[in-house]
Structures are given as structure tokens and as C-alpha cells.
Design a protein around this motif. Structure first.
Motif, short mmCIF file in Angstrom:
data_model
loop_
_atom_site.label_atom_id
_atom_site.label_comp_id
_atom_site.label_asym_id
_atom_site.label_seq_id
_atom_site.Cartn_x
_atom_site.Cartn_y
_atom_site.Cartn_z
N LEU A 462 -46.54 66.49 -49.72
CA LEU A 462 -46.21 66.76 -50.98
C LEU A 462 -44.62 66.23 -51.28
N HIS A 497 -47.61 78.64 -52.15
CA HIS A 497 -48.92 78.67 -52.51
C HIS A 497 -49.10 79.31 -53.76
N ALA A 502 -47.62 72.29 -57.58
CA ALA A 502 -48.59 71.54 -56.86
C ALA A 502 -50.06 72.28 -56.30
N TYR A 503 -49.89 73.60 -56.22
CA TYR A 503 -50.77 74.43 -55.79
C TYR A 503 -51.65 75.05 -56.78
N SER A 505 -53.17 72.67 -58.53
CA SER A 505 -54.13 71.73 -58.51
C SER A 505 -55.54 72.09 -58.18
N GLU A 507 -57.60 70.33 -56.25
CA GLU A 507 -58.00 70.05 -54.77
C GLU A 507 -57.78 71.19 -53.98
N PHE A 508 -56.20 72.05 -54.47
CA PHE A 508 -56.14 73.12 -53.49
C PHE A 508 -56.79 74.20 -53.99
N THR A 514 -54.20 69.38 -50.35
CA THR A 514 -53.12 68.89 -51.09
C THR A 514 -52.84 67.60 -50.48
N SER A 515 -52.18 66.30 -51.32
CA SER A 515 -52.17 65.38 -50.95
C SER A 515 -50.87 64.74 -51.76
N THR A 518 -51.64 64.86 -55.07
CA THR A 518 -51.54 65.94 -56.03
C THR A 518 -50.17 65.97 -56.94
#
Length: 647
Positions: A462, A497, A502-503, A505, A507-508, A514-515, A518
């Protein structure tokens, strides 16, 4: 040295005092609230989506809940977000009225039918979303009686008929209203609210002139599809057919008598009523701004509070500012302590201060409270890497201060506030919103800066991690400058978190993964926020369960109505630019694709953003229906079918 330690102790104490937020709480939610919610659920049909509502499961855990659709804040229940759940039956407002902490309700995109629920029983509610259902019939004039704290009412895409209820018009704190796509009729009443964040009566059956006060507050998109309306901002009304002279004089005489009779009473009521409405309106704004601050998303435009920078820390470690750039004037810790300071804000990571040094420069000092898991060498190495970054759209780190318990990051002061403050903050009367060229300039700068971060930190999963509009600062020329980037390696994992963008998203929240894509999702949410002017409500929910994002709303609007409804009504300078705006909308949606494999990578997103211009220049293009296609545009005309990929 002893005097320094005394100063350090004073600084630590004062920082602690200033960082404490007084948050009103009601204590733990007891079994009575659970019982009321279960009673409410029993009135619903097809409520399988609420099968995890069980007394054995705790209702609130901090700012999240294991009950589907339940909203909590600081262990207190405050609302329901029951969207897209295929619910039907009756909305038992008697059961909901038993819950004193209920403030927010959303039943969007379900299968409810019949008359308007008796929402006036929920007198403390602030937010009401009933859009995309099958509610029908006239709404009684008293439907909103007593709901004086109501801020937002969304009744879009139902089958309501009749006139706008008088009690809705009279709500003193209302600042967002959307009645799009119903069958309301008659003349538009004279709304008295002095400011609107959103106002839309499109696609109904209203007739007659638009009230003068509204014509100066909203634009023509608020009345699209109401072919019987006239007057500013639409076409001028046709002059009335002349009446016989005697009848004309009689009417004038009656009007003069009525005006004279009501003048004194009207003046008295106006003075007292205006004061009350202004007070309630400002209280509503203050409550929402406070809520944003409590969730680490400060969008306030209020002036900073005066403060003194505290005197330092006294933990026995060497007290020194470490400079990571050679192009900034060096000062020592004592210079910083003697600086005059203002509190800029306090978010989820700590407090920020604007400090004017005695030598002249103005800096921002950020105190981070959630970096205690970082070792000294690790922290120093990472700060030096940040100091080496150089890009016109990145906020350079000037210096840092490290102790085991406390960390300070010092950077330049950016004078024009954050993008969030310009999109969502309260503006002065007559102050316009950001125009399209400025918004395009901002998103291009953000994309370039994000590409730089990804290039300079190739080993980080990230590279940014916390891209959101409150971390996009604007200088005096509205050049975007990213802040709070590349901090994931030094932020405590649990805190990251809970709070970092980003958290949130998909996917999380679904797989704990994450990637680099994200960050692309965060860029997509930022693009949609910039275009729609809507606050990404998922960022106000901490931890898992924050899945209902801005992309979901855009999805529903594009699928259900003309795409022009998506764009921020405050965005000026959009003439001949709608095609470019639609292209950026498509880019945002493709960046927000839930399937990570199908989501664009950053390189593709940046390339498509760079292709955009402020205005259409050649042929009118349209979207392809697949985000993964290399060429987004074709030469045929744009239709709503081009957005079928959202379905």
C-alpha cells in the motif's frame, strides 16, 4: 537540561488536554433497544437479510455492529442502513420510536409499497432515505411535524402524488432534499431555507413559476423534466393574459389591504422566526461537522483555535528534531516550542498544529499517537525515505521528532485547506463551488502524485494507504498536494485497519487482503466524490462492514435514471464539458471495480485521466461497456445502455 525537561512535561500535558474530545454518550445499549429492533423486524416481509439479529449477539462493539445494517458510534446505536435487501411489508415506526438514540434511517432500494410511513413519530431523526421503493399516494401535510432536527430527506423514485407537504417545507434544519422521479404536482412552495447542499425536484409534474428565493439558490438541473415550470433558472414565464380593468383594480385593492394588514405581524414573525431558524441551522451544521471530526475526517471550514505548542517530552531520550531535507531552514526544538500556534484539527491519528516560527516560516506539526510499534531505526529509515521524495503534488516532510511514545512530523503549511473542506464544508454566502476545470486539474495532480509514490515505494503493498479528500491539500492556485502518504509501515496495524482509507476497500472487508490496486480503489472513490460532491459515507464507519460506498450509489443512479443526475449541482463551468465529465465518471467506476482482477491498475487509470481535457474538443464519444477494454471511447452517441456494465 532540567528546565528543558520541565518544558517537556508541560508540553506533554497540554497536548494531552487538547487531544481529549468530549463526546456525548448514552452508555451501553441495553436489551430494550434489541427488543425494539426485533419487534420492528417482525413487521417486515422477506427479512432473511436480518437473520443475524439475535439477542445473544452484542448490538454494538465500538463503532461497528454484528447486526446487519445497524449503525453504531462509541458503543451506542444510532441508526439503520437497510439498503438493497429486498425488504417489504410494514415499517413499524412505533417500534423504532421506542429507541431514543435513533438518528439515521435508510430503506433505499427495497420493495416497500403503500403510503408514506408515519415518520413524524421519529422526531429525533436527522437523516431519512426512502428512495427506490414503491411508496405511493399523497403525503399528509403533517407528515413531518415535530421533526425540526431533520437534515436530509430523500424520497427519490417512488410513486408519491399530490403536493409537497407543508410540514416538509417548514423544516428549519433541512439542507438536502431530493424528490426526483415521483408524481408530485402543483406549484413549488416557497421554501424558506437559506442554503442547500442538495435540492432536486426533477421529473415530477410541477407547474408555474419557480419561487424567487429558490431561483437564486439552485440551478436548472434541480427542475429537469418538470415541463410546466418557468422562471429563473429556466426559461422566463410568459406574461399573463390581461384581465378586465375593473377586475384588475379590485384584485390590486384586495392585495393592498391584505398586505397592509399583515405587514406588522409579518415583520415581527420574520425577526423571531429568522433567529430561531438560523440557530437551528447552525446547530445542524455543527453536529455533522463534529461527527466528521470524531471519525477522523475533518471537513470544517471554521477558523482554527489559538493554542500554545506544549513544551516537549520528558522520557529521557535525546530531544532533537531530525531534518530530512536540505532545502528547508533548520530550527531546533526550542524554536518550535517558542512558536505561536493554532490548533488545525484532531483526527484519528492525532492532533495538528499550525506553528509560526520566530524566524518567519509557517509549518504544520502533526502529533501521531499510533506509531508505538515502530522501532527507532525502522522509523528513522522510513522518514528519511519520505524526505527524499520530491514532486510538485506531494507534501514534503521537513523534519521529525522521535521518542518511544510520541512522534511528531513537521511539514510546510498549505494555505487553502483540504479538498474535503471545499467539497463538503460550509461556504460563505455567494461563494461558489469548485468548477469543472479546477476539479479536473486537481484529479490530474492527484493521479501524478500517486504514480510517483508507487514508483518510489515499489516494495510496499500500500504505497499510499490513506488517499481521501481530507488528505488532498490545495494551495492558493488550487494545486493539489497529497499528505499522510506511505505511513502504513509505521502505523500500528490494528489502528490502521480501523481508520485508514485503504482498509475500507471491498477486498479487505471481504478477504482481509490489500494490494497496490487498493490505492486505485481509493483513487476511484476520490474521483466519484469529486464529481458528485457527495461525502463517501463508508469512510465514517470503522473496520469491517463499511462496504456501502459511493460507487454503490453511482451504480444505482446510473442504472435507474439519466446519468446527468450524478454530477455535483455546485460544479460550475460545465458547458460543453459533460462528455469529459462522463469519461472521468467511467474512470472512477472502473477504479472502484469490486473484482480486483478486473479493476484497472494505476498505470492505466493515470493514462486515461491524462487524456481528459477541460472541454470537448472534437467528436462526441461514449463509453464501451467493459472496464477492461483498452479503448474506452467510440464514435457513436452516448446512451444509458452504455452504462449496462454497472448492472
Amino acid at each position: 537540561m532540567a528546565s528543558n525537561k520541565v518544558l517537556v512535561q508541560q508540553w506533554l500535558f497540554m497536548l494531552f488536554i487538547m487531544s481529549v474530545h468530549v463526546v456525548a454518550t448514552y452508555g451501553a445499549i441495553d436489551s430494550a433497544t434489541q427488543a425494539s429492533l426485533l419487534k420492528f423486524r417482525s413487521s417486515l416481509s422477506n427479512a432473511t437479510a436480518l437473520s443475524n439479529w439475535k439477542p445473544s449477539i452484542s448490538l454494538c462493539n465500538g463503532n461497528k455492529s454484528d447486526w446487519a445494517g445497524v449503525l453504531c458510534r462509541n458503543d451506542v446505536f444510532y441508526g439503520l442502513r437497510l439498503e438493497n435487501m429486498s425488504l417489504s411489508g410494514m415499517i413499524d415506526t412505533d417500534a423504532l420510536a421506542e429507541i431514543p438514540t435513533l438518528r439515521s434511517l435508510s430503506f433505499m432500494n427495497n420493495s416497500f409499497k403503500g403510503p408514506m410511513p408515519t415518520v413524524k413519530k421519529l422526531s429525533l431523526t436527522r437523516v431519512l432515505y426512502l428512495s427506490l421503493n414503491g411508496f405511493s399516494g399523497d403525503i399528509p401535510d403533517d407528515a413531518f411535524d415535530g421533526m425540526n432536527g431533520l437534515w436530509k430527506v430523500y424520497l427519490e423514485r417512488n410513486e408519491f402524488t399530490g403536493k409537497i407537504p407543508k410540514s416538509l417545507v417548514a423544516l428549519p434544519s433541512l439542507w438536502e432534499l431530493s424528490l426526483v422521479g415521483n408524481q408530485f404536482e402543483g406549484k413549488i412552495p416557497d421554501f424558506q431555507q437559506s442554503q442547500w447542499r442538495k435540492f432536486n425536484l426533477s421529473y415530477n409534474n410541477f407547474v408555474g413559476p419557480i419561487p424567487e428565493k429558490l431561483s437564486n439558490l439552485v440551478n436548472s438541473s434541480s427542475f429537469w423534466g418538470d415541463i410546466g415550470l418557468c422562471g429563473k433558472p429556466l426559461d422566463p414565464c410568459k406574461p399573463p393574459t390581461p384581465k378586465p380593468k375593473r377586475q384588475y383594480l379590485l384584485i390590486i385593492g384586495i392585495l393592498v389591504i391584505v398586505t397592509a394588514a399583515l405587514a406588522l405581524l409579518g415583520a415581527i414573525l420574520y425577526v423571531h422566526g429568522r433567529r430561531a431558524k438560523t440557530s437551528q441551522y447552525e446547530m445542524a451544521h455543527d453536529h455533522e461537522e463534529k461527527a466528521h471530526k470524531n471519525f477522523g475526517y475533518d471537513v470544517s471550514l471554521k477558523e482554527s483555535q489559538s493554542a500554545e505548542l506544549p513544551a516537549g517530552y520528558s522520557n529521557g531520550e535525546h530531544e532533537k528534531l531530525f531534518f530530512v531535507r536540505n532545502d528547508r531552514e533548520r530550527v531546533d526544538l526550542q524554536d518550535l516550542l517558542r512558536a505561536s500556534a493554532e490548533v488545525l484539527g484532531s483526527g484519528s491519528f492525532g492532533s495538528s498544529y499550525k506553528a509560526v516560527l520566530l524566524s518567519g516560516p509557517t509549518v504544520v506539526v502533526k502529533r501521531f499517537k499510533q506509531m508505538n510499534n515502530s522501532g527507532k531505526d525502522e522509523f528513522h529509515d522510513h522518514m528519511r525515505k519520505l524526505g527524499r521524495l520530491s514532486h510538485p503534488n506531494l507534501l514534503p516532510l521537513m523534519a521529525f521528532y522521535y521518542t518511544k511514545e510520541e512522534k511528531l512530523l513537521i511539514s510546510d503549511f498549505v494555505e487553502n485547506g483540504s479538498l474535503a473542506s471545499h467539497l463538503h464544508g460550509r461556504r460563505a454566502p455567494g461563494q461558489s463551488g469548485l468548477d469543472w476545470p479546477t476539479r479536473l486539474k486537481i484529479i490530474k495532480g492527484v493521479a501524478r502524485a500517486l504514480a510517483c509514490i508507487h514508483k518510489e515505494f515499489p516494495t510496499l503493498s500500500l504505497p499510499h494507504g490513506h488517499l481521501k479528500s481530507s488528505n488532498v491539500l490545495l494551495d492558493h492556485n488550487f494545486r493539489p498536494i497529497l499528505s499522510d502518504f506511505a505511513l502504513v509501515p509505521v502505523i500500528n496495524k490494528d489502528h490502521a485497519h480501523q481508520h485508514m482509507a485503504a482498509y475500507k476497500s471491498p477486498e479487505f472487508t471481504q478477504t482481509d487482503r490489500t494490494s497496490k490496486k487498493t490505492d486505485v480503489w481509493c483513487l476511484g472513490i476520490l474521483i466519484l466524490e469529486l464529481l458528485t460532491g457527495k461525502f463517501p459515507a463508508n469512510y465514517l464507519k470503522h473496520g469491517k462492514g463499511a462496504n456501502v460506498d459511493l460507487a454503490t450509489w453511482v451504480n444505482s443512479v446510473v442504472r435507474e435514471e439519466w446519468t446527468g443526475e450524478v454530477f455535483d449541482m455546485d460544479m460550475k463551468g460545465t458547458k460543453d464539458s459533460e462528455e469529459e465529465m462522463l469519461k472521468l465518471l467511467k474512470i472512477g467506476v472502473c477504479c472502484c471495480e469490486w473484482n480486483v482482477e478486473r479493476r484497472w491498475d494505476l498505470k492505466e487509470a493515470v493514462e486515461k485521466i491524462e487524456e481528459l481535457s477541460e472541454r470537448d474538443v472534437n467528436e462526441v464519444g461514449s463509453y464501451s461497456s467493459n472496464c477492461s477494454e483498452g479503448d474506452m471511447y467510440s464514435s457513436r452517441a452516448l446512451t444509458e445502455e452504455d452504462f449496462s456494465f454497472l448492472g
